[in-house]
Scaffold this motif. Structure first.
Motif, PDB file in Angstrom:
ATOM      1  N   ALA A   5       0.836  -1.207   0.000  1.00  0.00           N
ATOM      2  CA  ALA A   5       0.000   0.000   0.000  1.00  0.00           C
ATOM      3  C   ALA A   5       0.871   1.259   0.000  1.00  0.00           C
ATOM      4  CB  ALA A   5      -0.921  -0.011   1.219  1.00  0.00           C
ATOM      5  N   ALA A   6       1.936   1.191   0.813  1.00  0.00           N
ATOM      6  CA  ALA A   6       2.831   2.342   0.889  1.00  0.00           C
ATOM      7  C   ALA A   6       3.494   2.599  -0.461  1.00  0.00           C
ATOM      8  CB  ALA A   6       3.889   2.114   1.962  1.00  0.00           C
ATOM      9  N   LYS A   7       3.879   1.531  -1.143  1.00  0.00           N
ATOM     10  CA  LYS A   7       4.520   1.659  -2.452  1.00  0.00           C
ATOM     11  C   LYS A   7       3.534   2.248  -3.462  1.00  0.00           C
ATOM     12  CE  LYS A   7       8.063  -1.898  -2.022  1.00  0.00           C
ATOM     13  NZ  LYS A   7       8.550  -3.210  -2.514  1.00  0.00           N
ATOM     14  N   ARG A   8       2.269   1.780  -3.336  1.00  0.00           N
ATOM     15  CA  ARG A   8       1.264   2.312  -4.259  1.00  0.00           C
ATOM     16  C   ARG A   8       1.060   3.821  -4.032  1.00  0.00           C
ATOM     17  NH1 ARG A   8      -1.367  -2.651  -3.248  1.00  0.00           N
ATOM     18  NH2 ARG A   8      -2.679  -1.663  -1.646  1.00  0.00           N
ATOM     19  N   GLU A   9       1.000   4.218  -2.776  1.00  0.00           N
ATOM     20  CA  GLU A   9       0.824   5.630  -2.456  1.00  0.00           C
ATOM     21  C   GLU A   9       2.021   6.450  -2.953  1.00  0.00           C
ATOM     22  OE1 GLU A   9      -1.681   7.326  -1.185  1.00  0.00           O
ATOM     23  OE2 GLU A   9      -2.891   5.474  -1.223  1.00  0.00           O
TER      24      GLU A   9
END
Length: 296
Positions: free
Chosen positions: A259-263
């Motif tokens: 999720a962090a990478k997507r953000e």
């Protein structure tokens, strides 16, 4: 000697181990707990089999004792039956002999000698008369004594001949007494047999008690092994539960990381897109990031 549990082979697990050990360490510990649990379960199974074998032998001995008890009781019943019959016959014999004595008393035969005794005395006196050299006085006294004995013999014989029932009565009394003796002998034989079965019953119960003690000890050893196996199983389950928790934590971390990478990628794409709108020239890598984010 029964196999004892080697405590040094047991696997320990503390709450600190669960919290601080790595996943790899916990997987290794789970394998150790599982293997030791299986060993202890096998030991418990063997001890349970030994206990069950001893309990079966105990039941066999108790059954054997019960058989001896039944045989003893049956023989004792027979003893009582023969005792009763013996006592009845002895009472009857006593009554008959009493009648014989009464009859003898009525005939004044109590103190007298039997015909056989009188006959033997007469023959001895006659033999003496024929073989010994006696004076005239002694021979006369001997002859008078022989005559008196003959008179006694004849008198007794006549009384007995006139009372033939006396001999029958005496014979019946003797036969009844003999029959009573047979029952007494039977009482003795059966009582000895009953005592033997009683002794064997006591011995079987004693052996049953000894085997039961061994069975109880075997059960205690079974419980010891089973409880140790159960503890290892419980610890194994605790480790498995902790491993599942760690798996879930890792999965959450991976999700959070994705999720962090997507953000991060989204923010970067928006920044590139802003540059694009402002007329800046984009390189191929920037264009690919925009396409991947869906902004282009």
């Amino acid at each position: 000697m029964a196999e004892t549990i080697d405590e040094s082979k047991n696997v320990e697990l503390t709450d600190e181990d669960l919290e601080s050990n790595s996943k790899g360490q916990l997987i290794k510990r789970a394998g150790q707990l599982r293997d030791r649990r299986n060993e202890l379960n096998q030991m418990a199974s063997e001890r349970a089999s030994k206990r069950d074998e001893l309990n079966a032998k105990t039941r066999e001995k108790v059954d054997e004792a019960q058989e001896h008890r039944e045989q003893r009781d049956e023989l004792n019943e027979q003893v009582q039956e023969h005792k009763q019959k013996r006592n009845e016959l002895n009472a009857k014999a006593n009554e008959l002999f009493s009648q014989v004595d009464d009859t003898k008393s009525d005939l004044d035969l109590d103190d007298g000698k039997s015909l056989e005794e009188l006959k033997e005395e007469i023959e001895q006196l006659e033999f003496r008369q024929q073989t010994e050299v006696l004076s005239t006085e002694d021979e006369r006294e001997l002859i008078e004594k022989i005559e008196r004995k003959r008179d006694q013999y004849q008198d007794r014989k006549e009384k007995l001949d006139d009372n033939g029932d006396l001999d029958d009565l005496k014979q019946e009394a003797q036969e009844v007494r003999a029959e009573a003796s047979k029952h007494h002998q039977k009482v003795t034989e059966l009582a000895d047999q009953a005592q033997e079965h009683h002794n064997q019953m006591i011995e079987a119960y004693r052996e049953a008690d000894d085997i039961r003690d061994d069975a109880d000890a075997a059960h205690e050893r079974f419980v010891e092994a089973q409880e140790a196996a159960d503890r290892h199983h419980e610890d194994f389950v605790r480790v498995q539960k902790r491993l599942r928790e760690l798996d879930k934590e890792e999965e959450r971390e991976r999700k959070d990381e994705r999720a962090a990478k997507r953000e991060e990628a989204k923010a970067e794409a928006e920044e590139i897109y802003q540059k694009f709108k402002e007329g800046e020239t984009l390189d191929t890598e920037d264009l690919m990031k925009l396409q991947k984010s869906g902004l282009l």
